[in-house]
Design a protein around this motif. Structure first.
Motif, short mmCIF file in Angstrom:
data_model
loop_
_atom_site.label_atom_id
_atom_site.label_comp_id
_atom_site.label_asym_id
_atom_site.label_seq_id
_atom_site.Cartn_x
_atom_site.Cartn_y
_atom_site.Cartn_z
N UNK A 79 0.82 -1.21 0.00
CA UNK A 79 0.00 0.00 0.00
C UNK A 79 0.86 1.26 0.00
N UNK A 80 2.02 1.21 0.63
CA UNK A 80 2.93 2.35 0.60
C UNK A 80 3.45 2.58 -0.82
N UNK A 81 3.83 1.48 -1.49
CA UNK A 81 4.32 1.58 -2.87
C UNK A 81 3.25 2.07 -3.83
N UNK A 82 1.99 1.81 -3.54
CA UNK A 82 0.90 2.19 -4.42
C UNK A 82 0.14 3.43 -3.96
N UNK B 142 3.61 8.05 -4.09
CA UNK B 142 4.66 7.26 -4.71
C UNK B 142 4.38 6.93 -6.17
N UNK B 143 3.15 7.19 -6.64
CA UNK B 143 2.83 6.90 -8.02
C UNK B 143 3.07 8.11 -8.93
N UNK B 144 3.09 9.30 -8.37
CA UNK B 144 3.30 10.51 -9.16
C UNK B 144 4.78 10.63 -9.47
N UNK B 145 5.08 10.87 -10.73
CA UNK B 145 6.46 11.04 -11.14
C UNK B 145 6.89 12.48 -10.88
#
Length: 70
Positions: A46-49, A53-56
């Protein structure tokens, strides 16, 4: 429930009160054991997603006035 899931149309049998309590207790205990064992992986997923963390970061870099915006 996830927003992209439609509720399932389950046809569940009628159970005695004691059976419902036992099943409920079992399911709660199972979830607690599952989270205790796999909690680190769940947290990492959930932290990775997470949106942060999804915005570049390159998409939001500032440009200089003489640089074209696109």
């Amino acid at each position: 429930m996830r927003p992209d899931c439609a509720p399932a149309d389950l046809s569940l049998p009628t159970l005695a009160d004691e059976a419902v309590v036992e099943i409920h207790t079992f399911l709660n205990d199972f979830v607690l054991l599952f989270e205790a064992h796999y909690g680190g992986q769940l947290h990492r997923y959930y932290q990775d997603h997470s949106p942060e963390n999804l915005v570049q970061p390159d998409l939001f870099r500032s440009h200089t006035p003489d640089e074209p915006p696109f």
